[in-house]
Enzyme design. Sequence first.
Site, PDB file in Angstrom:
ATOM      1  N   GLN A  40       0.795  -1.222   0.000  1.00  0.00           N
ATOM      2  CA  GLN A  40       0.000   0.000   0.000  1.00  0.00           C
ATOM      3  C   GLN A  40       0.834   1.284   0.000  1.00  0.00           C
ATOM      4  O   GLN A  40       0.367   2.309  -0.478  1.00  0.00           O
ATOM      5  CB  GLN A  40      -0.956  -0.011   1.196  1.00  0.00           C
ATOM      6  CG  GLN A  40      -2.005  -1.106   1.081  1.00  0.00           C
ATOM      7  CD  GLN A  40      -2.939  -1.143   2.273  1.00  0.00           C
ATOM      8  OE1 GLN A  40      -2.651  -1.798   3.274  1.00  0.00           O
ATOM      9  NE2 GLN A  40      -4.057  -0.458   2.188  1.00  0.00           N
ATOM     10  N   ARG A  98       3.617  -0.244  13.062  1.00  0.00           N
ATOM     11  CA  ARG A  98       3.309  -1.559  12.491  1.00  0.00           C
ATOM     12  C   ARG A  98       3.416  -1.459  10.966  1.00  0.00           C
ATOM     13  O   ARG A  98       2.709  -0.664  10.342  1.00  0.00           O
ATOM     14  CB  ARG A  98       1.887  -1.982  12.904  1.00  0.00           C
ATOM     15  CG  ARG A  98       1.404  -3.241  12.216  1.00  0.00           C
ATOM     16  CD  ARG A  98      -0.008  -3.620  12.693  1.00  0.00           C
ATOM     17  NE  ARG A  98      -0.441  -4.854  12.079  1.00  0.00           N
ATOM     18  CZ  ARG A  98      -1.379  -4.938  11.124  1.00  0.00           C
ATOM     19  NH1 ARG A  98      -1.981  -3.854  10.671  1.00  0.00           N
ATOM     20  NH2 ARG A  98      -1.699  -6.102  10.610  1.00  0.00           N
ATOM     21  N   HIS A 143       1.382  -9.521   4.487  1.00  0.00           N
ATOM     22  CA  HIS A 143       0.200  -8.659   4.350  1.00  0.00           C
ATOM     23  C   HIS A 143      -0.195  -8.627   2.871  1.00  0.00           C
ATOM     24  O   HIS A 143      -0.105  -7.606   2.193  1.00  0.00           O
ATOM     25  CB  HIS A 143       0.502  -7.249   4.879  1.00  0.00           C
ATOM     26  CG  HIS A 143      -0.703  -6.393   5.134  1.00  0.00           C
ATOM     27  ND1 HIS A 143      -0.914  -5.747   6.329  1.00  0.00           N
ATOM     28  CD2 HIS A 143      -1.754  -6.058   4.357  1.00  0.00           C
ATOM     29  CE1 HIS A 143      -2.047  -5.045   6.268  1.00  0.00           C
ATOM     30  NE2 HIS A 143      -2.572  -5.218   5.058  1.00  0.00           N
ATOM     31  N   GLU A 188      -5.019 -10.716   8.489  1.00  0.00           N
ATOM     32  CA  GLU A 188      -6.385 -10.926   8.015  1.00  0.00           C
ATOM     33  C   GLU A 188      -6.583 -12.145   7.117  1.00  0.00           C
ATOM     34  O   GLU A 188      -6.846 -12.011   5.908  1.00  0.00           O
ATOM     35  CB  GLU A 188      -6.889  -9.658   7.305  1.00  0.00           C
ATOM     36  CG  GLU A 188      -6.928  -8.443   8.212  1.00  0.00           C
ATOM     37  CD  GLU A 188      -7.825  -7.324   7.682  1.00  0.00           C
ATOM     38  OE1 GLU A 188      -8.228  -7.394   6.518  1.00  0.00           O
ATOM     39  OE2 GLU A 188      -8.123  -6.397   8.448  1.00  0.00           O
ATOM     40  N   ASN A 331      -8.132  -6.665  13.924  1.00  0.00           N
ATOM     41  CA  ASN A 331      -8.446  -5.539  13.032  1.00  0.00           C
ATOM     42  C   ASN A 331      -9.958  -5.411  12.954  1.00  0.00           C
ATOM     43  O   ASN A 331     -10.641  -6.379  12.620  1.00  0.00           O
ATOM     44  CB  ASN A 331      -7.944  -5.804  11.608  1.00  0.00           C
ATOM     45  CG  ASN A 331      -6.427  -5.798  11.515  1.00  0.00           C
ATOM     46  OD1 ASN A 331      -5.732  -5.563  12.499  1.00  0.00           O
ATOM     47  ND2 ASN A 331      -5.917  -6.066  10.324  1.00  0.00           N
ATOM     48  N   TYR A 333     -13.385  -2.504  12.067  1.00  0.00           N
ATOM     49  CA  TYR A 333     -13.773  -1.187  11.568  1.00  0.00           C
ATOM     50  C   TYR A 333     -15.251  -0.857  11.745  1.00  0.00           C
ATOM     51  O   TYR A 333     -15.621   0.275  11.932  1.00  0.00           O
ATOM     52  CB  TYR A 333     -13.450  -1.087  10.069  1.00  0.00           C
ATOM     53  CG  TYR A 333     -11.966  -1.038   9.787  1.00  0.00           C
ATOM     54  CD1 TYR A 333     -11.305   0.178   9.648  1.00  0.00           C
ATOM     55  CD2 TYR A 333     -11.212  -2.202   9.689  1.00  0.00           C
ATOM     56  CE1 TYR A 333      -9.942   0.235   9.402  1.00  0.00           C
ATOM     57  CE2 TYR A 333      -9.847  -2.151   9.448  1.00  0.00           C
ATOM     58  CZ  TYR A 333      -9.217  -0.932   9.307  1.00  0.00           C
ATOM     59  OH  TYR A 333      -7.870  -0.875   9.081  1.00  0.00           O
ATOM     60  N   GLU A 404      -5.525  -2.873  14.059  1.00  0.00           N
ATOM     61  CA  GLU A 404      -6.026  -1.907  13.071  1.00  0.00           C
ATOM     62  C   GLU A 404      -7.395  -1.419  13.488  1.00  0.00           C
ATOM     63  O   GLU A 404      -8.276  -2.218  13.810  1.00  0.00           O
ATOM     64  CB  GLU A 404      -6.207  -2.535  11.681  1.00  0.00           C
ATOM     65  CG  GLU A 404      -4.979  -2.574  10.846  1.00  0.00           C
ATOM     66  CD  GLU A 404      -5.239  -3.113   9.443  1.00  0.00           C
ATOM     67  OE1 GLU A 404      -6.332  -2.865   8.883  1.00  0.00           O
ATOM     68  OE2 GLU A 404      -4.346  -3.785   8.924  1.00  0.00           O
TER      69      GLU A 404
HETATM   70  C1  NOJ Z   1      -7.483  -4.031   6.579  1.00  0.00           C
HETATM   71  C2  NOJ Z   1      -6.209  -4.222   5.837  1.00  0.00           C
HETATM   72  O1  NOJ Z   1      -5.286  -4.915   6.619  1.00  0.00           O
HETATM   73  C3  NOJ Z   1      -5.611  -2.939   5.294  1.00  0.00           C
HETATM   74  O2  NOJ Z   1      -4.649  -3.282   4.361  1.00  0.00           O
HETATM   75  C4  NOJ Z   1      -6.696  -2.060   4.711  1.00  0.00           C
HETATM   76  O3  NOJ Z   1      -6.182  -0.920   4.094  1.00  0.00           O
HETATM   77  C5  NOJ Z   1      -7.656  -1.696   5.810  1.00  0.00           C
HETATM   78  N1  NOJ Z   1      -8.266  -2.884   6.333  1.00  0.00           N
HETATM   79  C6  NOJ Z   1      -8.770  -0.744   5.384  1.00  0.00           C
HETATM   80  O4  NOJ Z   1      -9.580  -1.365   4.452  1.00  0.00           O
END
Ligand code: NOJ
Length: 548
Positions: A40, A98, A143, A188, A331, A333, A404
């Site tokens: 990324q 990280r 990752h 993930e 992680n 959200y 995350e």
């Molecule tokens: C999880 C992922 O690990 C990360 O790479 C991604 O950018 C974020 N979520 C947001 O979608």
Amino acid sequence: MLKIFWPIFFVIVAIHGNPVSETRRFPQDFLWGVGSSAYQIEGGWNADDKGESIWDHLVHTHPEKIDDQSGADVTADSYHQWRRDVQMVKELHASTYRFSLSWPRIMPGGYMNHVSTAGIKYYSNLIDELLRYNITPMVTIYHWDLPQRLQELGGWTNPEIIPAFKDYARLVLEMFGDRVKLWTTINEPYQICEMGYGLDYMAPSYKYPGIPSYLCGHNLLKAHAEVVHMYREQFQKRQGGRIGITLSSSGFAPRNPDSAEDREAAERGFQFFVGWFAHPIFSRHGNYPKIVIDRIRNLSKEQGFTRSRLPEFTQAEIHRIRGTADFFGLNTYTTYLATTNGHNNTGNFPVPSFDHDMGIIYNHDGVDWPSSGSVWLKSYPKGIYDLIKWIHHQYNGPEIMVTENGVSDRGGLEDYARVDYLNSYLSAVLDAIEDGVNVSGYIVWSLMDSYEWKAGFNEKFGLYHVDFTSPERTRTPKISARVYTHICKNNGINWSYRPTLNKEQLVAMAQLPAEDLAGISGAKANTGTWHWCWSLTLLVSLLRRVSE
Ligand code: NOJ
């Protein structure tokens, strides 16, 4: 009347905190971090002798699959801008950074026959620079950027991945383990396996539902366990670090809390999303959750398969995988509302598929939670509290590290919506800690705007804005960067800290590309103040009632 005033006042203070000092503090040794991942942010996709990854391959061969047809050939150019990245972590006062290692940058073809000196040197320099500023490097070994050559063998669906991943992990533990004390093997697994093989959402974009994602998960769990055993036997004593895995899940809440069926659906969501990978590692008896085994076995039979599409572990494998994590990396959200997928497949899922096996319909339909720059992400802070508590109860109180959490928008420096999200999610994490859950750290996603996979550059998660049109990929702190600095420095959330743009940011703002200004969110009402208004109203009405 005054007699009743003080008890009520104290109850409100207990609920919302002291109005004078609004800061709620975290445990003394709480770890504050920021995160990123190699594909990324790094760019340099073919710099030196780096090999091709599955993401390089996907974006070059199928740009139409990416929302803005972009790729991460250069992205934030951290391959060259890494010193600035470290400076930013330092500016934030975060104790931990990280980041992930790119397997094909280190081993271009995926195997030990070709190790890249340039790749090793890049990460070695980054780690040294972090340590120079007393920042703890937390390294994700994998990752998502698998060497394309390994994908040509079937990637994670081929058991060959297990010794290959172990060789790669051995090399990086040898090279960096003297300086890196915090590791996670894999980021993930659900996204790797279901979104990469079952759906068309992540590389390698197989879109083959119901079978390969379970093969992927099976091999992934074994590969993870082999690496942790190797670390414990050959490195941990000498190097003194810790190793875990990062699992992802959204929260699940019953669409109708009064419906037993919806409550079961939400529970099934947790068992399939979290349990698929967490149960084999963190539960007392190991293996996949019973409900997952039973449902996939029964549905496979109904569908005419001679074996369950979910592979079986031997007793020895169950035993070998169980307990292979020093902490639970999480992680998360958002949260979804769940209801049962009826027998007639009301959710219209492909048969067979992971979603059909799970048998729940989950979405955000009808909720009025704050939205974000991503359709899948709506803010519901209580969701992280419930999820953390679910993990705590299910797996006997493991140490949980939020590896995350964060929110996207569509650009701009005045990201008050992100400030609100961070404050409210952190507040919910603190609620869980105060309930006795062992949460040891929190890592914001993300340090800076970066390539958001299939969303390309449209969705921005950064505390730092990156100007992707400038040659040096100029990074500028957003409002949220200043708020997060305040949080790291004070070890707590302060709702009333809402800075406005300073001179540096105003100058930077004037130079932002037009599309970045379009997404600027206006300042939102201060949620802390709102809580207080609500409480005062309550207090006044109670006092009125008492005096009547
Ligand atoms: C999880 C992922 O690990 C990360 O790479 C991604 O950018 C974020 N979520 C947001 O979608």
